[in-house]
Design a protein around this motif. Structure first.
Motif, PDB file in Angstrom:
ATOM      1  N   LEU A 165     -10.070  15.676 -37.873  1.00 57.03           N
ATOM      2  CA  LEU A 165     -11.128  16.621 -38.197  1.00 57.03           C
ATOM      3  C   LEU A 165     -10.826  17.226 -39.552  1.00 57.03           C
ATOM      4  CD1 LEU A 165     -11.499  18.490 -34.810  1.00 57.03           C
ATOM      5  CD2 LEU A 165     -12.635  16.432 -35.593  1.00 57.03           C
ATOM      6  N   GLY A 166     -11.764  17.170 -40.447  1.00 58.42           N
ATOM      7  CA  GLY A 166     -11.516  17.703 -41.777  1.00 58.42           C
ATOM      8  C   GLY A 166     -11.748  19.194 -41.867  1.00 58.42           C
ATOM      9  N   MET A 167     -11.189  19.931 -40.910  1.00 54.52           N
ATOM     10  CA  MET A 167     -11.292  21.383 -40.999  1.00 54.52           C
ATOM     11  C   MET A 167      -9.906  21.928 -41.286  1.00 54.52           C
ATOM     12  SD  MET A 167     -13.486  22.598 -37.788  1.00 54.52           S
ATOM     13  CE  MET A 167     -13.967  21.424 -36.562  1.00 54.52           C
ATOM     14  N   SER A 168      -9.852  23.101 -41.893  1.00 53.80           N
ATOM     15  CA  SER A 168      -8.550  23.740 -42.040  1.00 53.80           C
ATOM     16  C   SER A 168      -8.032  24.019 -40.632  1.00 53.80           C
ATOM     17  CB  SER A 168      -8.677  25.024 -42.846  1.00 53.80           C
ATOM     18  OG  SER A 168      -9.259  26.027 -42.063  1.00 53.80           O
ATOM     19  N   ASP A 169      -6.711  24.105 -40.513  1.00 57.28           N
ATOM     20  CA  ASP A 169      -6.148  24.250 -39.173  1.00 57.28           C
ATOM     21  C   ASP A 169      -6.604  25.529 -38.502  1.00 57.28           C
ATOM     22  OD1 ASP A 169      -4.927  21.813 -39.283  1.00 57.28           O
ATOM     23  OD2 ASP A 169      -3.157  22.613 -40.289  1.00 57.28           O
ATOM     24  N   SER A 170      -6.760  26.603 -39.289  1.00 53.92           N
ATOM     25  CA  SER A 170      -7.214  27.846 -38.646  1.00 53.92           C
ATOM     26  C   SER A 170      -8.676  27.722 -38.214  1.00 53.92           C
ATOM     27  CB  SER A 170      -7.002  29.043 -39.567  1.00 53.92           C
ATOM     28  OG  SER A 170      -7.420  28.744 -40.860  1.00 53.92           O
ATOM     29  N   ASP A 171      -9.515  27.094 -39.057  1.00 55.32           N
ATOM     30  CA  ASP A 171     -10.908  26.877 -38.648  1.00 55.32           C
ATOM     31  C   ASP A 171     -10.971  26.022 -37.386  1.00 55.32           C
ATOM     32  OD1 ASP A 171     -11.919  28.317 -40.694  1.00 55.32           O
ATOM     33  OD2 ASP A 171     -12.715  26.636 -41.840  1.00 55.32           O
ATOM     34  N   HIS A 172     -10.095  25.014 -37.349  1.00 59.83           N
ATOM     35  CA  HIS A 172     -10.085  24.122 -36.192  1.00 59.83           C
ATOM     36  C   HIS A 172      -9.696  24.894 -34.929  1.00 59.83           C
ATOM     37  CE1 HIS A 172      -9.329  20.777 -33.612  1.00 59.83           C
ATOM     38  NE2 HIS A 172      -8.052  21.076 -33.522  1.00 59.83           N
ATOM     39  N   ASP A 173      -8.666  25.728 -35.050  1.00 60.48           N
ATOM     40  CA  ASP A 173      -8.234  26.511 -33.889  1.00 60.48           C
ATOM     41  C   ASP A 173      -9.368  27.397 -33.391  1.00 60.48           C
ATOM     42  OD1 ASP A 173      -5.800  25.360 -34.134  1.00 60.48           O
ATOM     43  OD2 ASP A 173      -4.855  27.050 -35.175  1.00 60.48           O
ATOM     44  N   LEU A 174     -10.024  28.060 -34.337  1.00 64.59           N
ATOM     45  CA  LEU A 174     -11.084  28.983 -33.946  1.00 64.59           C
ATOM     46  C   LEU A 174     -12.267  28.230 -33.343  1.00 64.59           C
ATOM     47  CD1 LEU A 174     -10.916  31.351 -37.029  1.00 64.59           C
ATOM     48  CD2 LEU A 174     -10.357  31.941 -34.686  1.00 64.59           C
ATOM     49  N   THR A 175     -12.621  27.085 -33.949  1.00 62.30           N
ATOM     50  CA  THR A 175     -13.775  26.342 -33.448  1.00 62.30           C
ATOM     51  C   THR A 175     -13.493  25.758 -32.073  1.00 62.30           C
ATOM     52  OG1 THR A 175     -14.192  25.783 -35.739  1.00 62.30           O
ATOM     53  CG2 THR A 175     -15.510  24.653 -34.118  1.00 62.30           C
ATOM     54  N   SER A 176     -12.285  25.249 -31.889  1.00 64.48           N
ATOM     55  CA  SER A 176     -12.014  24.660 -30.566  1.00 64.48           C
ATOM     56  C   SER A 176     -11.943  25.758 -29.510  1.00 64.48           C
ATOM     57  CB  SER A 176     -10.730  23.824 -30.590  1.00 64.48           C
ATOM     58  OG  SER A 176      -9.619  24.645 -30.789  1.00 64.48           O
ATOM     59  N   LEU A 177     -11.468  26.943 -29.913  1.00 65.05           N
ATOM     60  CA  LEU A 177     -11.468  28.064 -28.971  1.00 65.05           C
ATOM     61  C   LEU A 177     -12.906  28.449 -28.610  1.00 65.05           C
ATOM     62  CD1 LEU A 177      -9.953  30.317 -27.477  1.00 65.05           C
ATOM     63  CD2 LEU A 177     -10.115  31.693 -29.550  1.00 65.05           C
ATOM     64  N   ALA A 178     -13.759  28.493 -29.630  1.00 66.24           N
ATOM     65  CA  ALA A 178     -15.158  28.852 -29.374  1.00 66.24           C
ATOM     66  C   ALA A 178     -15.801  27.847 -28.427  1.00 66.24           C
ATOM     67  CB  ALA A 178     -15.920  28.907 -30.688  1.00 66.24           C
TER      68      ALA A 178
END
Lengths: 171, 899
Positions: B336-349
């Motif tokens: 996934l080409g997201m920053s790791d923090s964006d990825h964490d937040l998106t997967s949490l959402a």
């Protein structure tokens, strides 16, 4: 028998009538002023381009042979960045002239536009713009429009009051 | 109930006014000051109708349609000569001072005033005296001001001040001199100012970016599109002429954006016309000029076969493109080409929305909430249209109270506002920095995100959530938590908003806990979570590995070829990491549309289509999948990213993508491959859809210049492009009636050229479009699953000596990558190298504000300008996130700081 002779007599008499045929191209036909011929873009009395790029001619054109791009000059005047008429499609119906709110596009009494190469029938703005007011001398769109341009500020057009002072409550 | 219009019986819905009822029945009644979202004020007197007492009453009385409620057996007449004469007289008065401007007016051709003038039959001026004039103002890069054209309907100030909460547009002067503008020239400050161009019934406010490449509405090729500016996915119509994108107009969607857009969405389109577009495939760094597309495809396929390839997806690319890349490189090699923090937040959402018992609302539902609790979001900057919805939501409770007391209908806008005064429903905001919504809030709490999240957990606990007790709160904080809990419990439709804005996952967890606790109490809460980008949720649903593992894989030599999809990796992780990433990658194949820093490093460039040149599907923060359509056929070899992937796959003989060619094929593969996305099949009609055997034309029937547009190149017109992917045609030929809602390229109806024609497409005014609003919701609450509470609240925020904790600060103008290519947006973006620090921290570190400080993260340093911000808690710092050239990307982060 009698009718044959009568016809021959009438034809004979025509030899002495005034000739209706013009010996074109040696002799040019006198065209009326409102003849719908070659299309031109005319100018204001002050020499500015009349066309403001409103696209109404293009919308009115039944064969969609006009295309242009409106632009705005630093002095506030609108003008066509490019203006193209494909005369190989044009049917000289004059709808564009009727639609034009600024008398810019006019059909002139000139039809001598034939070309050997169809591509040469595509006229750009420099081919269309003439240094004349055409059939409507004296008309200047910006003198009646509300937009301000260089040399004509708000309230200076015909039938306009000076701009309102919005900080005044006087009647 | 039944009403009789011109002696014909019609069915009308109670609670409406006569104007709405007439429009809903498809009748034409002119109006100006009424707006479906703003209600009635009865100012313009244009919608006059005759109302009769009973059947025998032949005289009747004139009433304003917008001010008269529908009653059973009401008899009215639109065609009555008295009413018609009255309406014609009124428009004659409105037009007395209107300038002779239509030819040079940008509104012309989509002008409500033109339409209504024609509708009333006012054809010749009776007024022969001089016209009033005004000076104009410079309103900034987005709007043009031409006050002479004003007809004093007051819609602009009603929208700008009353609806959108703007402060800097107002009405000045008196009697027939009233003036709508700012007190002095200057940029309009509201983030929703662009809507004035659509709200204004005439050409006082017009779109300035459109003016720079002006085209009439009838001359544009339109397609239904979806805004790429943030995660809300507002619906837009994109218009093209001469190969460049000219305008973004609002596309009504009763569930999502309704009648309005934010300025980022409306004006952020200019990247499509940027001179930094990649238009031809190229090998780099060796090849200059163009190379043959087939050759490039062969080469890429060969490199794919020889190398060990990984693919990097993108949250700004469509589902189809990401899926095609995932299949091309294999599921295990997709990142996934997201920053790791964006990825964490998106997967949490995604986890919260999928596993939790609470429904996530559409924007429309959010606007109907009667209590709002915002945790760690500056909505105006992270999800602007949600902020506009919250502005409406805070009016719900006092409005309902007022309407109950004085028996007014909701559409009686002036009277309801008079009754409501400054009353507001409960709104609570927890945010570190001040937000524009604070002025509406009942209580605002500041502090470090962790601290605020703790308080959020405390609210959840007060509501009976099963979580570990929160200790160490001050009595004020405990009291505030109690107050919020009580207000949320008292509300019928409480809305909890969390998201990515603070960069703190606990904030989202706290929001979820509060919503779930309310649900456990038997309430019907709504939970809205903002996300970073247009397709963040869609990409997360597809699934893939984290970006940092991609770097490890390359470092360890397990892969040597990378395909990057519509992504500037320098925005996803800090510079040194991406530099190292490219160092280890032998081949970097980039499919993108803009030449950015990643393109600089690519060995193969493949030109991708932007949203205007491609078909695709994106999933918004609500889990609503929405389709955007190609507007025009682009120059060069530009094509959809998924098509590039399919063509590469054909060369590389990838079995999973074999035989797929067009949009329907890839969607079929997507929905069969991912059962959770199966409902995408019903998103929109397929490419073979026809009405009366005809396609839906993208061009209005008045489209001009077809035989001259390309005549300078070749006088023989080329064959029009064909569209294999959608039921839309690139020409003006096709079905002229109303298309199905997902396929409406632009709103037009006979006699209604402006965007106001949308009322002809709606089931009821302000309601759904005919046949249902476009979009399919992919997420529904897990109703019987109980509430999987997050038990652990974060620890109290304690500053670490020698370090600062850097949090992201988002801005509507600047934080989004693509909209920054619009000059007007870039001009108003925040400064990229600011580090906001508490003044006490600055004093302690002995830093003079305005000086450079060195920040060290992960053994790499960068320099930022220290800026005092007294809202920043001690030990916390903020940087403007997402700006180009930003040295710190992956936020939040703990950093060492040196003066």
């Amino acid at each position: 028998m009698f009718s044959l002779l009568r016809s021959m007599w009438l034809v004979f008499l025509h030899m002495f009538h005034k000739r209706e045929t013009y010996q074109y191209p040696e002799e040019k036909a006198p065209l009326p002023a409102r003849w719908r011929g070659r299309i031109a873009l005319t100018r204001d009395p002050d020499g500015g381009e009349r066309c403001v790029g409103c696209y109404l001619c293009a919308a009115a054109c039944p064969v969609d042979c006009i295309s242009l791009q409106a632009a705005e000059a630093p002095d506030g005047r609108r003008y066509p960045g490019f203006f193209r008429i494909n005369f190989s499609r044009c049917i000289f119906c004059g709808f564009c002239e009727e639609a034009c709110p600024t008398y810019a596009i006019q059909l002139l009494p000139d039809f001598e536009m034939a070309e050997y190469d169809r591509q040469n029938l595509v006229y750009e703005k420099e081919d269309l713009l003439i240094n004349s007011q055409g059939k409507y001398p004296g008309y200047n769109y910006y003198r009646v429009a509300g937009m301000a341009i260089a040399g004509k500020d708000k309230g200076e057009a015909r039938h306009e009051e000076p701009p309102v002072n919005v900080r005044s409550l006087l009647p | 109930m039944t009403i009789y219009i011109d002696n014909k019986p019609y069915e009308a819905k109670p609670g409406k006014n006569l104007l709405e009822a007439c429009l809903e029945l498809g009748l034409n009644l002119p109006y100006f000051c009424w707006h479906p979202a703003l209600g009635s004020v009865g100012a313009c007197r244009q919608c006059a109708v005759k109302v009769f007492k009973d059947e025998d009453d032949k005289t009747g009385r004139l009433v304003m349609g917008c001010m008269e409620p529908v009653r059973d057996n009401l008899r009215l007449s639109l065609e009555d000569p008295g009413a018609k004469a009255f309406r014609e007289q009124v428009i004659g008065w409105l037009m007395t001072n209107h300038p002779h401007d239509c030819a040079v007016c940008d509104e012309g051709g989509s002008c409500h005033l033109q339409d209504m003038t024609v509708m009333t039959g006012h054809t010749y001026r009776n007024y022969r005296f001089s016209k009033r004039t005004y000076e104009n103002q410079d309103l900034g890069p987005f709007l043009n001001h031409e006050m002479n054209r004003c007809i004093q309907c007051y819609r602009c100030v009603r929208f700008y001040k009353d609806y959108a909460g703007g402060k800097d547009l107002n009405v000045f002067a008196a009697h027939n001199h009233v003036y709508f503008g700012r007190c002095e020239s200057g940029r309009l400050e509201s983030e929703f100012s662009g809507n004035l161009a659509e709200v204004c019934p005439t050409g006082v406010f017009t779109d300035k970016t459109l003016k720079s490449h002006y085209t009439r509405k009838w001359d544009m090729t339109w397609a239904p599109s979806v805004c790429q500016g943030c995660s809300l996915g507002c619906n837009t119509s994109a218009g093209e002429r001469y190969g460049s994108l000219r305008q973004i107009a609002n596309r009504y969607n009763g569930e999502v954006n309704g009648y309005f857009l934010c300025d980022r969405g409306r004006y952020g389109y200019e990247f499509v016309n940027s001179d930094q577009r990649i238009l031809q495939p190229a090998f780099r760094p060796h090849s200059n000029g163009t190379v043959n597309k087939e050759h490039v495809l062969d080469q890429v396929a060969a490199r794919l076969k020889n190398g060990r390839t990984i693919g990097i997806g993108s949250p700004r690319a469509s589902l189809e493109s990401n899926f095609a890349l995932k299949m091309l490189v294999g599921e295990d090699n997709f990142y996934l080409g997201m920053s790791d923090s964006d990825h964490d937040l998106t997967s949490l959402a995604l986890k919260i929305l999928r596993d939790g018992p609470v429904r996530t609302p559409s924007l429309q539902e959010a606007g109907e909430a009667d209590a709002v609790f915002i945790l760690g979001e500056d909505l105006t900057n992270t999800a602007p249209m949600l902020a506009l919805a919250v502005r409406q939501a805070v009016r719900r409770k006092p409005e309902a109270d007022a309407m109950g007391q004085i028996h007014l209908a909701e559409w009686q806008d002036a009277a309801v506002r008079e009754a409501v005064q400054e009353d507001r429903g409960p709104l609570f905001i927890f945010n570190t920095l001040p937000t524009k919504l604070d002025e509406l809030a009942e209580a605002v709490q500041r502090g470090a995100p962790e601290q605020l999240a703790r308080l959020g957990f405390a609210v959840a606990q007060q509501l009976g959530a099963d979580i570990a007790p929160i200790t160490g709160l001050t009595p004020e904080e405990t009291a505030l938590a109690g107050k919020i809990a009580a207000a949320l419990l008292a509300a019928e439709r409480p809305l909890i908003i969390g998201g990515y804005g603070s960069g703190c996952d606990h904030m989202m967890k706290a929001a979820a806990n509060v919503a779930w606790a309310l649900r456990q109490k038997g309430r019907n809460p709504l939970l809205s979570l903002t996300l970073p980008e247009v397709n963040s949720l869609g990409l997360e649903m597809l699934g893939g590995h984290r970006l940092d593992t991609a770097i490890d894989v390359l470092r360890q030599g397990e892969a040597d070829t990378v395909i990057v999809l519509e992504n500037d990796l320098y925005r996803r992780a800090d510079e040194h990491l991406i530099d190292e990433f490219f160092l280890h990658a032998q081949e970097v194949i980039l499919i993108d549309h803009l030449y950015n820093r990643t393109a600089e490093k690519a060995t193969v460039l493949l030109p991708a289509g932007t949203f205007a040149e491609a078909d695709g599907t994106v999933v918004n923060n609500e889990g609503r999948a929405q389709r955007y359509y190609q507007v025009y056929v682009p120059k060069g070899d530009v094509q959809e990213s998924w098509r590039w992937c399919l063509q590469i796959a054909e060369g590389a003989q990838v079995q999973s993508l074999h035989g797929l060619h067009n949009l329907d094929d890839i969607d079929w593969a997507l929905t069969t491959g991912m059962p959770s996305l199966a409902s995408l099949q019903h998103l929109a009609p397929h490419a073979d859809f026809r009405i009366n055997g005809q396609r839906i034309p993208r061009e209005p029937h008045r489209y001009s210049g077809r035989t001259a547009m390309q005549a300078n190149v070749n006088v023989s017109e080329p064959k029009p492009a064909e569209d294999d992917d959608t039921p839309l045609s690139f020409t003006m030929e096709g079905y002229r009636g109303e298309p199905p809602a997902p396929l409406i390229p632009f709103f037009w109806s006979p006699g209604w050229n402006s965007v106001q024609s949308v009322n002809k497409y709606q089931q009821e005014i302000g309601g759904h479009l005919h046949g249902g609003d476009p979009g399919v919701r992919l997420l529904e609450p897990h109703v019987n699953g109980g509430a999987p509470f997050f038990h652990e609240a974060p620890d109290t925020f304690v500053p670490i000596p020698g370090h600062v904790h850097i949090m992201p600060v988002y801005h509507i103008f600047g934080s989004e990558e693509l909209s920054m290519y619009t000059p007007g947006i870039a001009k108003h973006a925040a400064d990229f190298c600011c580090l906001y620090l508490n003044p006490d921290d600055l004093a302690q570190w002995n830093i003079t504000p305005g000086n450079w400080v060195t920040v060290e993260t992960d053994h790499h340093t960068c320099r930022l300008v220290a800026t005092a911000n007294h809202w920043m808690p001690r030990g916390l710092a903020g940087v403007n996130a997402g700006l180009p050239q930003s040295p710190v990307v992956d936020l939040p982060v703990l950093a060492k700081m040196q003066a």
